[in-house]
Design a protein around this motif. Structure first.
Motif, PDB file in Angstrom:
ATOM      1  N   LEU A 155      10.993 -12.361 124.667  1.00 26.01           N
ATOM      2  CA  LEU A 155      11.912 -13.136 123.832  1.00 26.01           C
ATOM      3  C   LEU A 155      11.068 -14.208 123.152  1.00 26.01           C
ATOM      4  O   LEU A 155      10.393 -14.988 123.829  1.00 26.01           O
ATOM      5  N   VAL A 156      11.068 -14.218 121.822  1.00 25.88           N
ATOM      6  CA  VAL A 156      10.253 -15.155 121.046  1.00 25.88           C
ATOM      7  C   VAL A 156      11.174 -16.072 120.248  1.00 25.88           C
ATOM      8  O   VAL A 156      12.064 -15.598 119.543  1.00 25.88           O
ATOM      9  N   GLU A 157      10.962 -17.362 120.369  1.00 24.58           N
ATOM     10  CA  GLU A 157      11.677 -18.340 119.553  1.00 24.58           C
ATOM     11  C   GLU A 157      10.673 -18.878 118.542  1.00 24.58           C
ATOM     12  O   GLU A 157       9.579 -19.298 118.913  1.00 24.58           O
ATOM     13  N   TRP A 158      11.048 -18.843 117.256  1.00 21.91           N
ATOM     14  CA  TRP A 158      10.093 -19.210 116.220  1.00 21.91           C
ATOM     15  C   TRP A 158      10.801 -19.787 115.000  1.00 21.91           C
ATOM     16  O   TRP A 158      11.996 -19.591 114.812  1.00 21.91           O
ATOM     17  N   ASP A 159      10.038 -20.540 114.221  1.00 18.33           N
ATOM     18  CA  ASP A 159      10.556 -21.154 113.004  1.00 18.33           C
ATOM     19  C   ASP A 159      10.232 -20.272 111.808  1.00 18.33           C
ATOM     20  O   ASP A 159       9.069 -19.970 111.547  1.00 18.33           O
ATOM     21  N   ASP A 160      11.278 -19.865 111.098  1.00 21.17           N
ATOM     22  CA  ASP A 160      11.133 -19.024 109.918  1.00 21.17           C
ATOM     23  C   ASP A 160      11.328 -19.873 108.670  1.00 21.17           C
ATOM     24  O   ASP A 160      11.935 -20.936 108.712  1.00 21.17           O
ATOM     25  N   THR A 161      10.808 -19.398 107.571  1.00 21.59           N
ATOM     26  CA  THR A 161      10.991 -20.107 106.308  1.00 21.59           C
ATOM     27  C   THR A 161      12.408 -19.887 105.783  1.00 21.59           C
ATOM     28  O   THR A 161      13.091 -18.932 106.157  1.00 21.59           O
ATOM     29  N   ALA A 162      12.840 -20.778 104.936  1.00 22.81           N
ATOM     30  CA  ALA A 162      14.137 -20.647 104.272  1.00 22.81           C
ATOM     31  C   ALA A 162      13.932 -21.020 102.805  1.00 22.81           C
ATOM     32  O   ALA A 162      13.084 -21.848 102.475  1.00 22.81           O
ATOM     33  N   SER A 163      14.700 -20.410 101.934  1.00 27.23           N
ATOM     34  CA  SER A 163      14.564 -20.732 100.518  1.00 27.23           C
ATOM     35  C   SER A 163      15.943 -20.883  99.880  1.00 27.23           C
ATOM     36  O   SER A 163      16.947 -20.410 100.416  1.00 27.23           O
ATOM     37  N   ASN A 164      15.948 -21.549  98.749  1.00 35.04           N
ATOM     38  CA  ASN A 164      17.167 -21.756  97.991  1.00 35.04           C
ATOM     39  C   ASN A 164      16.782 -21.644  96.522  1.00 35.04           C
ATOM     40  O   ASN A 164      15.954 -22.415  96.029  1.00 35.04           O
ATOM     41  N   SER A 165      17.376 -20.701  95.808  1.00 38.41           N
ATOM     42  CA  SER A 165      16.958 -20.437  94.428  1.00 38.41           C
ATOM     43  C   SER A 165      17.766 -21.209  93.383  1.00 38.41           C
ATOM     44  O   SER A 165      17.597 -20.978  92.195  1.00 38.41           O
ATOM     45  N   TRP A 174      19.033 -24.689  91.281  1.00 41.02           N
ATOM     46  CA  TRP A 174      18.450 -25.942  90.820  1.00 41.02           C
ATOM     47  C   TRP A 174      18.945 -27.076  91.691  1.00 41.02           C
ATOM     48  O   TRP A 174      20.130 -27.164  92.007  1.00 41.02           O
ATOM     49  N   GLN A 175      17.999 -27.959  92.104  1.00 48.30           N
ATOM     50  CA  GLN A 175      18.329 -29.083  92.972  1.00 48.30           C
ATOM     51  C   GLN A 175      17.498 -30.286  92.559  1.00 48.30           C
ATOM     52  O   GLN A 175      16.396 -30.132  92.045  1.00 48.30           O
ATOM     53  N   THR A 176      18.005 -31.456  92.854  1.00 47.43           N
ATOM     54  CA  THR A 176      17.179 -32.639  92.637  1.00 47.43           C
ATOM     55  C   THR A 176      16.135 -32.699  93.752  1.00 47.43           C
ATOM     56  O   THR A 176      16.333 -32.146  94.844  1.00 47.43           O
ATOM     57  N   ARG A 177      15.034 -33.362  93.491  1.00 47.54           N
ATOM     58  CA  ARG A 177      14.009 -33.511  94.520  1.00 47.54           C
ATOM     59  C   ARG A 177      14.551 -34.301  95.705  1.00 47.54           C
ATOM     60  O   ARG A 177      14.202 -34.032  96.855  1.00 47.54           O
ATOM     61  N   GLN A 178      15.422 -35.249  95.440  1.00 49.63           N
ATOM     62  CA  GLN A 178      16.020 -36.027  96.526  1.00 49.63           C
ATOM     63  C   GLN A 178      16.863 -35.130  97.433  1.00 49.63           C
ATOM     64  O   GLN A 178      16.821 -35.248  98.653  1.00 49.63           O
ATOM     65  N   HIS A 179      17.616 -34.226  96.833  1.00 45.84           N
ATOM     66  CA  HIS A 179      18.432 -33.298  97.625  1.00 45.84           C
ATOM     67  C   HIS A 179      17.544 -32.428  98.513  1.00 45.84           C
ATOM     68  O   HIS A 179      17.841 -32.198  99.688  1.00 45.84           O
ATOM     69  N   VAL A 180      16.448 -31.948  97.966  1.00 46.48           N
ATOM     70  CA  VAL A 180      15.510 -31.141  98.754  1.00 46.48           C
ATOM     71  C   VAL A 180      14.957 -31.961  99.912  1.00 46.48           C
ATOM     72  O   VAL A 180      14.920 -31.503 101.055  1.00 46.48           O
ATOM     73  N   LYS A 181      14.537 -33.181  99.613  1.00 47.39           N
ATOM     74  CA  LYS A 181      13.976 -34.054 100.648  1.00 47.39           C
ATOM     75  C   LYS A 181      14.965 -34.259 101.801  1.00 47.39           C
ATOM     76  O   LYS A 181      14.587 -34.251 102.970  1.00 47.39           O
ATOM     77  N   GLU A 182      16.238 -34.412 101.476  1.00 49.53           N
ATOM     78  CA  GLU A 182      17.250 -34.708 102.482  1.00 49.53           C
ATOM     79  C   GLU A 182      17.826 -33.468 103.171  1.00 49.53           C
ATOM     80  O   GLU A 182      18.365 -33.574 104.269  1.00 49.53           O
ATOM     81  N   ASN A 183      17.716 -32.295 102.539  1.00 50.13           N
ATOM     82  CA  ASN A 183      18.431 -31.130 103.057  1.00 50.13           C
ATOM     83  C   ASN A 183      17.599 -29.895 103.359  1.00 50.13           C
ATOM     84  O   ASN A 183      18.094 -28.965 103.989  1.00 50.13           O
ATOM     85  N   ALA A 184      16.355 -29.845 102.898  1.00 52.08           N
ATOM     86  CA  ALA A 184      15.550 -28.642 103.129  1.00 52.08           C
ATOM     87  C   ALA A 184      15.261 -28.476 104.617  1.00 52.08           C
ATOM     88  O   ALA A 184      15.062 -29.451 105.343  1.00 52.08           O
ATOM     89  N   CYS A 185      15.262 -27.232 105.073  1.00 55.50           N
ATOM     90  CA  CYS A 185      15.018 -26.986 106.491  1.00 55.50           C
ATOM     91  C   CYS A 185      14.409 -25.604 106.686  1.00 55.50           C
ATOM     92  O   CYS A 185      14.411 -24.772 105.791  1.00 55.50           O
ATOM     93  N   THR A 186      13.884 -25.384 107.858  1.00 59.39           N
ATOM     94  CA  THR A 186      13.467 -24.050 108.283  1.00 59.39           C
ATOM     95  C   THR A 186      14.567 -23.508 109.190  1.00 59.39           C
ATOM     96  O   THR A 186      15.511 -24.222 109.528  1.00 59.39           O
ATOM     97  N   LEU A 187      14.447 -22.272 109.587  1.00 68.39           N
ATOM     98  CA  LEU A 187      15.436 -21.647 110.453  1.00 68.39           C
ATOM     99  C   LEU A 187      14.824 -21.347 111.813  1.00 68.39           C
ATOM    100  O   LEU A 187      13.750 -20.737 111.887  1.00 68.39           O
ATOM    101  N   ARG A 188      15.460 -21.755 112.886  1.00 67.45           N
ATOM    102  CA  ARG A 188      15.012 -21.409 114.240  1.00 67.45           C
ATOM    103  C   ARG A 188      15.590 -20.031 114.568  1.00 67.45           C
ATOM    104  O   ARG A 188      16.793 -19.816 114.494  1.00 67.45           O
ATOM    105  N   VAL A 189      14.708 -19.094 114.901  1.00 66.57           N
ATOM    106  CA  VAL A 189      15.081 -17.702 115.121  1.00 66.57           C
ATOM    107  C   VAL A 189      14.679 -17.281 116.525  1.00 66.57           C
ATOM    108  O   VAL A 189      13.661 -17.744 117.048  1.00 66.57           O
ATOM    109  N   LYS A 190      15.463 -16.389 117.130  1.00 67.52           N
ATOM    110  CA  LYS A 190      15.084 -15.758 118.398  1.00 67.52           C
ATOM    111  C   LYS A 190      14.981 -14.260 118.159  1.00 67.52           C
ATOM    112  O   LYS A 190      15.897 -13.641 117.634  1.00 67.52           O
ATOM    113  N   THR A 191      13.835 -13.689 118.535  1.00 72.73           N
ATOM    114  CA  THR A 191      13.594 -12.258 118.397  1.00 72.73           C
ATOM    115  C   THR A 191      13.333 -11.681 119.780  1.00 72.73           C
ATOM    116  O   THR A 191      12.501 -12.201 120.527  1.00 72.73           O
ATOM    117  N   LEU A 192      14.021 -10.609 120.093  1.00 72.03           N
ATOM    118  CA  LEU A 192      13.907  -9.939 121.385  1.00 72.03           C
ATOM    119  C   LEU A 192      13.366  -8.536 121.138  1.00 72.03           C
ATOM    120  O   LEU A 192      13.880  -7.816 120.281  1.00 72.03           O
TER     121      LEU A 192
END
Length: 79
Positions: free
Chosen positions: A9-19, A21-39
């Motif tokens: 069982l592997v827990e890992w951080d995956d990339t996330a994207s959003n295509s 248009w956003q303000t740079r401030q919105h990205v700074k406050e809301n961008a995240c990666t995804l925590r995933v579990k793979t078995l």
């Protein structure tokens, strides 16, 4: 049947994207990666990546393989 592969069982951080248009401030406050579990079954591991298959056939072939960069792994547990 081929030699047994270890289950993991592997827990890992995956990339996330959003295509949209956003303000740079919105990205700074809301961008995240995804925590995933793979078995699955460990197919290959080297200094850079861990390859885990979710399916393993009687003749040793594998399917649904996820290659996880080692730098993204947060936790791993042998089963």
């Amino acid at each position: 049947m081929s030699a047994p592969m270890r289950k993991l069982l592997v827990e890992w951080d995956d990339t996330a994207s959003n295509s949209t248009w956003q303000t740079r401030q919105h990205v700074k406050e809301n961008a995240c990666t995804l925590r995933v579990k793979t078995l699955g079954f460990v197919v290959h591991e080297d200094a850079h990546k861990l390859c885990v298959a979710q399916s393993w056939s009687a003749n040793g072939d594998v399917a649904d393989v996820t290659s996880i960069p080692k730098g993204c792994i947060v936790r791993r547990q042998r089963l």
